[in-house]
Design a protein around this motif. Structure first.
Motif, mmCIF file in Angstrom:
data_model
loop_
_atom_site.group_PDB
_atom_site.id
_atom_site.type_symbol
_atom_site.label_atom_id
_atom_site.label_comp_id
_atom_site.label_asym_id
_atom_site.label_seq_id
_atom_site.Cartn_x
_atom_site.Cartn_y
_atom_site.Cartn_z
ATOM 1 N N PHE A 230 -8.189 2.976 3.617
ATOM 2 C CA PHE A 230 -7.748 2.011 4.623
ATOM 3 C C PHE A 230 -8.909 1.652 5.555
ATOM 4 C CE2 PHE A 230 -3.939 4.591 3.590
ATOM 5 C CZ PHE A 230 -3.192 3.586 2.977
ATOM 6 N N PRO A 231 -9.887 0.891 5.069
ATOM 7 C CA PRO A 231 -11.065 0.590 5.890
ATOM 8 C C PRO A 231 -10.734 -0.173 7.171
ATOM 9 C CG PRO A 231 -11.087 -0.715 3.865
ATOM 10 C CD PRO A 231 -9.980 0.291 3.737
ATOM 11 N N ALA A 232 -9.721 -1.011 7.160
ATOM 12 C CA ALA A 232 -9.360 -1.732 8.381
ATOM 13 C C ALA A 232 -8.876 -0.757 9.455
ATOM 14 C CB ALA A 232 -8.292 -2.782 8.087
ATOM 15 N N MET A 233 -8.161 0.278 9.040
ATOM 16 C CA MET A 233 -7.703 1.283 9.990
ATOM 17 C C MET A 233 -8.877 2.073 10.553
ATOM 18 S SD MET A 233 -5.201 2.570 11.568
ATOM 19 C CE MET A 233 -4.579 4.026 12.355
ATOM 20 N N LEU A 234 -9.814 2.434 9.704
ATOM 21 C CA LEU A 234 -10.997 3.154 10.176
ATOM 22 C C LEU A 234 -11.762 2.325 11.199
ATOM 23 C CD1 LEU A 234 -12.281 4.714 6.830
ATOM 24 C CD2 LEU A 234 -10.919 5.813 8.619
ATOM 25 N N ALA A 235 -11.900 1.031 10.949
ATOM 26 C CA ALA A 235 -12.591 0.144 11.888
ATOM 27 C C ALA A 235 -11.822 0.039 13.202
ATOM 28 C CB ALA A 235 -12.788 -1.228 11.264
ATOM 29 N N LEU A 236 -10.498 -0.060 13.134
ATOM 30 C CA LEU A 236 -9.672 -0.123 14.331
ATOM 31 C C LEU A 236 -9.845 1.132 15.180
ATOM 32 C CD1 LEU A 236 -7.319 -1.629 15.882
ATOM 33 C CD2 LEU A 236 -5.775 -0.203 14.528
ATOM 34 N N GLU B 26 0.804 -1.227 0.000
ATOM 35 C CA GLU B 26 0.000 0.000 0.000
ATOM 36 C C GLU B 26 0.831 1.268 0.000
ATOM 37 O OE1 GLU B 26 -2.180 -3.168 2.351
ATOM 38 O OE2 GLU B 26 -0.141 -2.393 2.260
ATOM 39 N N PHE B 27 2.071 1.184 0.440
ATOM 40 C CA PHE B 27 2.874 2.386 0.628
ATOM 41 C C PHE B 27 3.846 2.672 -0.503
ATOM 42 C CE2 PHE B 27 2.343 2.159 5.529
ATOM 43 C CZ PHE B 27 1.056 2.627 5.404
ATOM 44 N N GLY B 28 3.877 1.869 -1.512
ATOM 45 C CA GLY B 28 4.669 2.167 -2.700
ATOM 46 C C GLY B 28 6.151 2.358 -2.481
ATOM 47 N N ALA C 201 -13.949 11.117 14.968
ATOM 48 C CA ALA C 201 -13.638 12.023 13.850
ATOM 49 C C ALA C 201 -13.854 13.449 14.338
ATOM 50 C CB ALA C 201 -14.525 11.713 12.656
ATOM 51 N N CYS C 202 -12.878 14.313 14.048
ATOM 52 C CA CYS C 202 -12.984 15.689 14.535
ATOM 53 C C CYS C 202 -12.572 16.717 13.493
ATOM 54 C CB CYS C 202 -12.175 15.865 15.818
ATOM 55 S SG CYS C 202 -10.429 15.514 15.647
ATOM 56 N N GLY C 203 -12.448 16.304 12.250
ATOM 57 C CA GLY C 203 -12.099 17.256 11.210
ATOM 58 C C GLY C 203 -11.594 16.552 9.973
ATOM 59 N N GLU C 204 -11.155 17.373 9.040
ATOM 60 C CA GLU C 204 -10.617 16.853 7.789
ATOM 61 C C GLU C 204 -9.403 17.688 7.417
ATOM 62 O OE1 GLU C 204 -12.123 16.077 3.246
ATOM 63 O OE2 GLU C 204 -13.615 16.183 4.839
ATOM 64 N N HIS C 205 -8.408 17.028 6.824
ATOM 65 C CA HIS C 205 -7.198 17.724 6.423
ATOM 66 C C HIS C 205 -6.646 17.062 5.166
ATOM 67 C CE1 HIS C 205 -2.859 18.792 6.630
ATOM 68 N NE2 HIS C 205 -3.371 19.951 6.976
ATOM 69 N N ASN C 206 -6.555 17.807 4.093
ATOM 70 C CA ASN C 206 -6.007 17.302 2.828
ATOM 71 C C ASN C 206 -6.655 15.995 2.377
ATOM 72 O OD1 ASN C 206 -4.251 19.470 2.633
ATOM 73 N ND2 ASN C 206 -2.587 18.389 3.640
ATOM 74 N N GLY C 207 -7.966 15.921 2.488
ATOM 75 C CA GLY C 207 -8.696 14.745 2.033
ATOM 76 C C GLY C 207 -8.684 13.571 2.991
ATOM 77 N N LYS C 208 -8.074 13.744 4.147
ATOM 78 C CA LYS C 208 -8.057 12.692 5.155
ATOM 79 C C LYS C 208 -8.905 13.115 6.347
ATOM 80 C CE LYS C 208 -3.553 10.819 4.027
ATOM 81 N NZ LYS C 208 -2.238 10.482 4.556
ATOM 82 N N ILE C 209 -9.412 12.116 7.052
ATOM 83 C CA ILE C 209 -10.208 12.377 8.242
ATOM 84 C C ILE C 209 -9.273 12.430 9.439
ATOM 85 C CG2 ILE C 209 -12.125 11.574 9.674
ATOM 86 C CD1 ILE C 209 -12.905 9.808 7.178
ATOM 87 N N LEU C 210 -9.425 13.469 10.263
ATOM 88 C CA LEU C 210 -8.656 13.589 11.495
ATOM 89 C C LEU C 210 -9.461 12.970 12.623
ATOM 90 C CD1 LEU C 210 -6.250 14.730 13.125
ATOM 91 C CD2 LEU C 210 -7.576 16.854 13.351
ATOM 92 N N PHE C 211 -8.820 12.068 13.362
ATOM 93 C CA PHE C 211 -9.429 11.423 14.516
ATOM 94 C C PHE C 211 -8.623 11.805 15.760
ATOM 95 C CE2 PHE C 211 -10.397 8.726 10.933
ATOM 96 C CZ PHE C 211 -11.716 8.322 11.146
ATOM 97 N N ALA C 212 -9.307 11.827 16.898
ATOM 98 C CA ALA C 212 -8.621 12.121 18.158
ATOM 99 C C ALA C 212 -9.218 11.282 19.274
ATOM 100 C CB ALA C 212 -8.741 13.605 18.497
ATOM 101 N N LYS C 213 -8.380 11.049 20.280
ATOM 102 C CA LYS C 213 -8.811 10.317 21.456
ATOM 103 C C LYS C 213 -8.106 10.914 22.668
ATOM 104 C CE LYS C 213 -8.871 5.754 23.565
ATOM 105 N NZ LYS C 213 -8.572 4.318 23.356
ATOM 106 N N PRO C 214 -8.876 11.249 23.716
ATOM 107 C CA PRO C 214 -8.222 11.699 24.936
ATOM 108 C C PRO C 214 -7.584 10.514 25.653
ATOM 109 C CG PRO C 214 -10.609 11.688 25.217
ATOM 110 C CD PRO C 214 -10.325 11.302 23.804
ATOM 111 N N LEU C 215 -6.474 10.762 26.334
ATOM 112 C CA LEU C 215 -5.769 9.727 27.082
ATOM 113 C C LEU C 215 -5.893 9.996 28.569
ATOM 114 C CD1 LEU C 215 -2.491 9.545 24.998
ATOM 115 C CD2 LEU C 215 -4.406 7.941 24.944
ATOM 116 N N SER C 216 -5.887 8.960 29.352
ATOM 117 C CA SER C 216 -5.842 9.094 30.799
ATOM 118 C C SER C 216 -4.391 9.109 31.208
ATOM 119 C CB SER C 216 -6.548 7.912 31.465
ATOM 120 O OG SER C 216 -7.876 7.837 31.057
ATOM 121 N N CYS C 217 -3.982 10.202 31.816
ATOM 122 C CA CYS C 217 -2.573 10.322 32.216
ATOM 123 C C CYS C 217 -2.397 9.867 33.644
ATOM 124 C CB CYS C 217 -2.109 11.772 32.087
ATOM 125 S SG CYS C 217 -2.138 12.312 30.363
#
Length: 144
Positions: free
Chosen positions: A114-120, A27-29, A128-144
């Motif tokens: 990359f549907p497997a990544m989206l499912a993961l 996939e990464f050429g 999902a919290c935005g879009e950048h250059n045709g990609k979806i931006l995802f975020a997750k808060p962490l417990s520190c």
């Protein structure tokens, strides 16, 4: 063969091993060089590799965007080792490391390519919290 009959370990690795694994992913050429990886990092970074029976099978790279946000940049699983939970193990290890370093959030970008990544990401609480250059931006808060 099921994952139960295999010995799997996740370890911190050098960038050369990640570059070798990336180059083997169709996939990464062809992948990037270690110098290209280093040029991307502006601060702390993490390189994880999953070994199956001692053989490098998957990798995950990430780096600090700032003092509070860690960016999960690049990763992949070699085709013969897919659907064995390696991406999940790497994601969990990266999250644990980032939380342990004091980061409060992880971000990652992906696309429908990359549907497997989206499912993961969905299974692991990334929103999902935005879009950048045709990609979806995802975020997750962490417990520190």
């Amino acid at each position: 063969m099921s994952i139960c009959s295999k010995r799997i370990s996740v370890l911190h690795a050098d960038l050369a091993l990640a570059a070798t694994l990336e180059a083997a992913l169709p996939e990464f050429g062809g992948g990037r060089s270690v110098a290209q990886y280093r040029a991307r990092f502006t601060g702390p970074h993490l390189c994880l590799v999953a070994l199956v029976d001692g053989v490098p099978a998957a990798f995950k790279l990430g780096y600090a965007l700032d003092d509070t946000t860690f960016y999960s940049w690049l990763g992949g699983v070699l085709p013969p080792y897919r659907r064995q939970g390696l991406a999940q193990l790497l994601l969990e290890a990266q999250e644990a490391w980032a939380a342990g370093q004091g980061y409060g959030r992880i971000e990652v970008k992906s696309s429908g390519r990359f549907p497997a990544m989206l499912a993961l990401l969905a299974r692991n609480g990334y929103q999902a919290c935005g879009e950048h250059n045709g990609k979806i931006l995802f975020a997750k808060p962490l417990s520190c």
